[in-house]
Design a protein around this motif. Structure first.
Motif, PDB file in Angstrom:
ATOM      1  N   GLN A 299       2.215  -5.960  13.283  1.00 43.09           N
ATOM      2  CA  GLN A 299       2.435  -6.074  11.759  1.00 43.09           C
ATOM      3  C   GLN A 299       1.922  -4.958  11.127  1.00 43.09           C
ATOM      4  OE1 GLN A 299       0.768  -9.437   9.797  1.00 43.09           O
ATOM      5  NE2 GLN A 299       2.260  -9.297   8.179  1.00 43.09           N
ATOM      6  N   ALA A 300       0.785  -4.515  11.539  1.00 46.76           N
ATOM      7  CA  ALA A 300       0.007  -3.275  10.773  1.00 46.76           C
ATOM      8  C   ALA A 300       0.914  -2.092  10.642  1.00 46.76           C
ATOM      9  CB  ALA A 300      -1.309  -3.161  11.307  1.00 46.76           C
ATOM     10  N   VAL A 301       1.783  -1.896  12.089  1.00 47.25           N
ATOM     11  CA  VAL A 301       2.166  -0.819  12.469  1.00 47.25           C
ATOM     12  C   VAL A 301       3.681  -0.751  11.440  1.00 47.25           C
ATOM     13  CG1 VAL A 301       3.473   0.615  14.175  1.00 47.25           C
ATOM     14  CG2 VAL A 301       1.507  -0.275  14.612  1.00 47.25           C
ATOM     15  N   ARG A 302       4.169  -1.832  11.374  1.00 49.23           N
ATOM     16  CA  ARG A 302       5.532  -1.931  10.793  1.00 49.23           C
ATOM     17  C   ARG A 302       5.081  -1.805   9.094  1.00 49.23           C
ATOM     18  NH1 ARG A 302       6.323  -6.696  13.869  1.00 49.23           N
ATOM     19  NH2 ARG A 302       5.572  -7.945  12.110  1.00 49.23           N
ATOM     20  N   LEU A 303       4.166  -2.384   8.768  1.00 49.76           N
ATOM     21  CA  LEU A 303       3.760  -2.133   7.038  1.00 49.76           C
ATOM     22  C   LEU A 303       3.415  -0.652   6.964  1.00 49.76           C
ATOM     23  CD1 LEU A 303       1.451  -5.476   6.280  1.00 49.76           C
ATOM     24  CD2 LEU A 303       3.895  -4.804   5.459  1.00 49.76           C
ATOM     25  N   ALA A 304       2.629  -0.094   7.877  1.00 50.51           N
ATOM     26  CA  ALA A 304       2.294   1.319   7.711  1.00 50.51           C
ATOM     27  C   ALA A 304       3.358   2.159   7.421  1.00 50.51           C
ATOM     28  CB  ALA A 304       1.333   1.699   8.746  1.00 50.51           C
ATOM     29  N   ALA A 305       4.190   1.866   8.141  1.00 50.81           N
ATOM     30  CA  ALA A 305       5.688   2.676   8.105  1.00 50.81           C
ATOM     31  C   ALA A 305       6.604   2.372   6.948  1.00 50.81           C
ATOM     32  CB  ALA A 305       6.542   2.205   9.541  1.00 50.81           C
TER      33      ALA A 305
ATOM     34  N   GLU B   6      -8.950  -4.606  -4.904  1.00 50.09           N
ATOM     35  CA  GLU B   6      -8.249  -4.373  -6.103  1.00 50.09           C
ATOM     36  C   GLU B   6      -9.351  -4.337  -7.492  1.00 50.09           C
ATOM     37  OE1 GLU B   6      -4.120  -6.543  -5.193  1.00 50.09           O
ATOM     38  OE2 GLU B   6      -5.860  -7.792  -6.355  1.00 50.09           O
ATOM     39  N   SER B   7     -10.621  -4.987  -7.372  1.00 54.59           N
ATOM     40  CA  SER B   7     -11.533  -4.883  -8.265  1.00 54.59           C
ATOM     41  C   SER B   7     -12.142  -3.348  -8.332  1.00 54.59           C
ATOM     42  CB  SER B   7     -12.660  -5.965  -7.890  1.00 54.59           C
ATOM     43  OG  SER B   7     -13.469  -5.284  -6.801  1.00 54.59           O
ATOM     44  N   CYS B   8     -11.875  -2.507  -7.224  1.00 55.53           N
ATOM     45  CA  CYS B   8     -12.389  -1.021  -7.164  1.00 55.53           C
ATOM     46  C   CYS B   8     -11.476  -0.345  -7.685  1.00 55.53           C
ATOM     47  CB  CYS B   8     -12.634  -0.656  -5.667  1.00 55.53           C
ATOM     48  SG  CYS B   8     -14.029  -1.507  -4.964  1.00 55.53           S
ATOM     49  N   GLY B   9     -10.289  -0.774  -8.277  1.00 51.26           N
ATOM     50  CA  GLY B   9      -9.384  -0.030  -8.757  1.00 51.26           C
ATOM     51  C   GLY B   9      -8.169   0.333  -7.895  1.00 51.26           C
ATOM     52  N   HIS B  10      -8.107  -0.189  -6.701  1.00 51.77           N
ATOM     53  CA  HIS B  10      -7.034   0.328  -5.661  1.00 51.77           C
ATOM     54  C   HIS B  10      -5.940  -0.756  -5.806  1.00 51.77           C
ATOM     55  CE1 HIS B  10      -9.753   3.594  -4.281  1.00 51.77           C
ATOM     56  NE2 HIS B  10     -10.614   2.597  -4.086  1.00 51.77           N
ATOM     57  N   ARG B  11      -4.622  -0.106  -4.929  1.00 52.73           N
ATOM     58  CA  ARG B  11      -3.702  -1.285  -5.048  1.00 52.73           C
ATOM     59  C   ARG B  11      -3.389  -1.511  -3.435  1.00 52.73           C
ATOM     60  NH1 ARG B  11      -2.455   3.127  -8.077  1.00 52.73           N
ATOM     61  NH2 ARG B  11      -1.880   4.455  -6.213  1.00 52.73           N
ATOM     62  N   VAL B  12      -3.169  -2.573  -3.143  1.00 50.18           N
ATOM     63  CA  VAL B  12      -2.822  -3.202  -1.700  1.00 50.18           C
ATOM     64  C   VAL B  12      -1.407  -3.152  -1.472  1.00 50.18           C
ATOM     65  CG1 VAL B  12      -3.397  -5.221  -0.118  1.00 50.18           C
ATOM     66  CG2 VAL B  12      -5.399  -4.630  -1.916  1.00 50.18           C
ATOM     67  N   THR B  13      -0.940  -2.396  -0.560  1.00 52.89           N
ATOM     68  CA  THR B  13       0.132  -2.373  -0.421  1.00 52.89           C
ATOM     69  C   THR B  13       0.656  -3.442   0.809  1.00 52.89           C
ATOM     70  OG1 THR B  13      -0.228  -0.966   1.517  1.00 52.89           O
ATOM     71  CG2 THR B  13       0.254   0.240  -0.394  1.00 52.89           C
ATOM     72  N   GLY B  14      -0.175  -3.988   1.468  1.00 51.70           N
ATOM     73  CA  GLY B  14       0.128  -5.056   2.292  1.00 51.70           C
ATOM     74  C   GLY B  14      -1.106  -5.489   3.152  1.00 51.70           C
TER      75      GLY B  14
END
Length: 237
Positions: free
Chosen positions: A150-156, A135-143
Motif C-alpha cells: 500500500q505504501a508503494v501504491r500511495l507514493a506512486a 498536521e499540528s506541525c503544519g504539514h499535509r498528510v497525503t495518505g
C-alpha cells in the motif's frame, strides 16, 4: 568510557540528524573520537564534540531558517532527551541564553513551510496520532499506508515531500523495504520511527539518516521533519 560506548548509537543519530546524511554524520563521530572528547560528564562530551565539529554550512542558512544553535538545542533536548542545562553545556551556551534560543527555535518551527507527508504505519491508533502530530506541525498528510504494498501504491499516486515510516509493519511487510522500493522511482527524505532506535544504529549495514523513537514527542517530530526536509538526503541505499 563505558558511558561513551553506551551513548555512541545516539551520538550517531544526533550527528546524522544535524547533517542530513549517514556518511557525513558517522564521519563526524569518528573524527570526534579520534580528536578526543571535551571534559564533560557521561555522554555529554561525545555530544559536545559532535556539535563543535558539525560545519555550519551543513545547516540551512536561508532567511527564516532555524539558527545553528537552535537546531542543535532542539535535537539535543527533543530527540536525545537531554535537559536544557546539559544541552547548554554541550552547545557551549549560558543556561539562560540556551533557554532563549530554544524558545525562539520552537516558535520558528511553527512558521516552517509545509510539505506533503506519507505515513507508513500498521497500527491504526499510532497512525492517527502521527497524522494529528504531523498536521499540528503544519504539514499535509497525503495518505496512511498499513502495508508495504500500500505504501508503494500511495507514493506512486500522490506527490510526497517526506515519508514517515515505521520499521516493523507486522504481517504487512517491512517499512525499510517499502522505502527502498519507493526510492527506486522518487528521491524523498525519510524519517524512520521505531521503539528501538539503537537496533538501526549498529554499524552493521547501510542505515537510515533520520530515526525517531516511539512514543512520539511533538517537538521531536517537528524538528525531525524540519531537518529531514531542509537537510535530508536519500536515507538508505
Amino acid at each position: 568510557m563505558a558511558a561513551v560506548v553506551a551513548a555512541l548509537p545516539f551520538g550517531r543519530r544526533y550527528a546524522r540528524a544535524l547533517t542530513g546524511s549517514q556518511a557525513s554524520g558517522d564521519a563526524i563521530v569518528a573524527d570526534a573520537l579520534r580528536q578526543g572528547l571535551p571534559p564533560l560528564p557521561g555522554s555529554l562530551g561525545l555530544f559536545a564534540a559532535i556539535t563543535r565539529l558539525t560545519p555550519t554550512d551543513a545547516l540551512d542558512t536561508t532567511p527564516g531558517a532555524l539558527s545553528t544553535a537552535g537546531r542543535q538545542l532542539l535535537l539535543l533536548t527533543a530527540l536525545e532527551g537531554l535537559s536544557v542545562l546539559d544541552a547548554a553545556q554541550v552547545v557551549g551556551l549560558d543556561p539562560a541564553e540556551a533557554v532563549a534560543v530554544l524558545e525562539a527555535a520552537r516558535a520558528a518551527l511553527r512558521t516552517i513551510t509545509a510539505t506533503d507527508v506519507l505515513i507508513i504505519e500498521d497500527e491504526p491508533v499510532i497512525a492517527m496520532d502521527l497524522r494529528m502530530l504531523v498536521e499540528s506541525c503544519g504539514h499535509r498528510v497525503t495518505g496512511i499506508a498499513a502495508t508495504e504494498a500500500q505504501a508503494v501504491r500511495l507514493a506512486a499516486a500522490h506527490p510526497t515531500g517526506l515519508i514517515l515510516a515505521d520499521v516493523n509493519l507486522g504481517r504487512g511487510g517491512d517499512g525499510i523495504n517499502a522505502v527502498r522500493r519507493i526510492l527506486q522511482s522518487v528521491q524523498v527524505p525519510v524519517i524512520f520511527v521505531t521503539a528501538y532506535p539503537e537496533r538501526l544504529l549498529t554499524a552493521g549495514e547501510v542505515e537510515p539518516a533520520f530515526i525517531m523513537s516511539k512514543p512520539f514527542d511533538p517537538i521531536a517530530l517537528a524538528i525531525s521533519t524540519y531537518q529531514a526536509v531542509t537537510a535530508g538526503r536519500v536515507p538508505i541505499a
